[in-house]
Design an enzyme around this catalytic site. Structure first.
Site, short mmCIF file in Angstrom:
data_model
loop_
_atom_site.label_atom_id
_atom_site.label_comp_id
_atom_site.label_asym_id
_atom_site.label_seq_id
_atom_site.Cartn_x
_atom_site.Cartn_y
_atom_site.Cartn_z
N LYS A 28 0.85 -1.20 0.00
CA LYS A 28 0.00 0.00 0.00
C LYS A 28 0.88 1.25 0.00
CE LYS A 28 -2.78 2.47 3.50
NZ LYS A 28 -1.76 3.30 4.18
N ASN A 29 1.85 1.29 0.92
CA ASN A 29 2.62 2.52 1.10
C ASN A 29 3.63 2.76 -0.02
OD1 ASN A 29 1.16 3.02 3.35
ND2 ASN A 29 2.80 2.58 4.82
N ARG A 99 -4.94 10.08 3.06
CA ARG A 99 -3.74 10.72 3.62
C ARG A 99 -2.61 10.80 2.57
NH1 ARG A 99 -0.63 13.78 7.16
NH2 ARG A 99 1.46 13.03 6.91
N ASP A 123 -5.91 8.18 8.30
CA ASP A 123 -6.04 7.61 9.65
C ASP A 123 -6.14 8.70 10.70
OD1 ASP A 123 -5.74 5.13 8.63
OD2 ASP A 123 -3.61 4.98 9.09
N ASP A 310 3.52 0.41 12.17
CA ASP A 310 2.35 -0.20 11.55
C ASP A 310 2.14 -1.66 11.97
OD1 ASP A 310 1.80 2.17 10.30
OD2 ASP A 310 2.34 1.52 8.28
#
Ligand code: UD1
Length: 425
Positions: A28-29, A99, A123, A310
């Site tokens: 994802k990141n 974000r 978040d 995380d």
């Protein structure tokens, strides 16, 4: 892809050990930043191994609003983007929903020399300022204008600079690299973040024609070029997803093989799992996690290569089942311990002292209703449900949808008793 209705919940019935094989998605990141980096190129960008998570279509919509031609195929995990003439003003609705929209700031300043963005959403963990992003861009000659709920950055000139970050911020490092690749002259970023996803981004920029030295280290040296070309790139595997399934396997007394993983990206989490008594077998691109008798360990979250914040909530759930007292120290996001209240509802014995949590185990957990969690805490809540007696309800699972592709189907395939239900069920 599954629905992402905001009100949906997970119903989890605990007691089943996880067994079988799970194949990871792209990170994802990384994926969201690679998508944003397409703004830097006037050629076609083809991204593969894009995860089928809810944030990806939102990012696609946002880039579309900036004039990028986007075609997204989540079944095939491919996204094609072409930014012939991007505009500078991002549609506020899409920006506020994600974000990672802040990752468009650097590339827009690099390519268009101007960006206007609403303040980002995402978040609810910690304050998450963008001061380091803005200070770095100012050092490169840009002017920052505060419009209240929007920030505008204009760079009549964009030149290389010597930037020392106060803190190795992931987002600031990425934005500054993406501005610097198209700036005039050389930029040095000291105390840069070096997460595997940043390395992935930097390597893709190099494949597009960027000049970046020091990738993977704390000092990046970026020599600006006139233009970047197209590229075909495969997103790196999601180490956080890997760590989540590994801890779920360990805590349920299971035996799980994780495929398409880079074990080197998980060095410290794997050290901690082994120290806690979990059997970890490393293959080239796979991991086998076999449960053992769990012992207490201490973990301290820090920027990479430290233990990832995380994975902190998931680790905390695992440690509720370990013999002895574990200490967990959170250094990255101040309010990440908000998950502890939810865990306490299930019977966990966790005491908070500032940014330290003391977890006493082993303590049997019982089912409860958990709510309002962020992406990682939502996954950790479901994880707690896997070992709790009775039924656990995790509400607001749209957060989990943002970071975990096929969460329910993958867990079900591993033998978990979990289903997605409407909020009012
Ligand atoms: C990224 C990840 C997130 C991960 C985090 C830390 C994405 C989309 N998200 O978030 O999953 O938990 O890295 O590994 O990639 N800070 C400031 N000023 C700034 C920038 C950051 O004060 O200008 C603070 C933040 O408030 C936070 C800390 O620094 O407390 C970490 O932020 P940062 O490393 O930038 O994380 P993100 O890029 O937001």
């Amino acid at each position: 892809m599954h629905t992402t209705a905001g009100g949906d919940a997970f119903r989890v019935r605990g007691g089943n050990p996880l067994r079988g094989t799970v194949t990871l998605s792209g990170a994802k990141n990384s994926a969201l930043k690679l998508m944003a980096a397409s703004l830097l190129s006037d050629g076609p960008v083809e991204l593969r191994h894009i995860p089928a998570i809810a944030d990806v279509p939102v990012m696609a919509e946002l880039l579309g609003g900036l004039g990028v031609e986007v075609s997204l195929d989540l079944e095939a995990n491919v996204c094609r983007l072409e930014a012939r003439e991007p505009t500078h003003h991002a549609p506020p609705d899409a920006v506020r929903r994600i974000r990672a929209s802040i990752s468009c700031l650097g590339p827009l300043v690099g390519r268009v020399r101007r960006a206007r963005l609403a303040l980002p959403g995402g978040d609810r963990i910690g304050a998450r300022g963008i001061d380091l992003h803005l200070q770095g861009l100012e050092a490169m000659g840009a002017q920052v204008i505060d419009h209240g709920d929007e920030v505008e950055v204009i760079a009549h000139e964009l030149h290389g600079a010597m930037i020392t970050l106060d803190f190795p911020s992931v987002g600031a490092t990425e934005n500054l690299v993406m501005a610097a690749v198209l700036a005039d002259g050389t930029t040095i970023i000291d105390n840069a973040a070096r997460e595997p996803e940043i390395q992935d981004l930097c390597r893709m920029l190099v494949a597009m024609g960027g000049r970046i030295g020091g990738i993977g280290g704390p000092t990046l040296e970026i020599e600006g070029v006139d233009r970047l070309g197209g590229v075909a790139w495969e997103t790196c595997p999601d180490r956080i997803e890997a760590g989540t399934y590994a801890m779920m396997a360990a805590v349920t007394g299971g035996d799980v093989v994780i495929e398409r993983v880079r074990p080197t990206d998980l060095k410290l989490p794997l050290i901690k799992l082994r120290a806690a008594g979990v059997v970890v077998e490393e293959g080239g691109s796979s991991l086998r996690i076999k449960a053992g008798d769990l012992d207490a360990v201490d973990v301290v979250t820090l920027p990479y290569p430290g233990f990832p914040t995380d994975l902190q909530p998931q680790m905390m759930v695992m440690l509720t089942q370990a013999n002895g007292t574990s200490r967990c120290t959170e250094n990255v996001f101040e309010s990440r311990f908000s998950f502890v209240d939810q865990l306490a509802r299930m019977g966990a014995d966790v005491a908070i002292d500032g940014h330290h949590a003391l977890i006493r185990g082993p303590v049997p957990l019982h089912g409860a209703t958990l709510e309002g969690l962020d992406v990682r805490a939502g996954a950790a809540g479901a994880m707690a449900g896997l070992i709790a007696t009775g039924e656990t309800i995790v509400r607001d699972v749209h957060h989990v949808d943002r970071g975990y592709a096929g969460f329910v189907s993958r867990l079900t395939a591993l033998g978990a008793d979990i289903e997605r239900i409407p909020a009012d069920a």
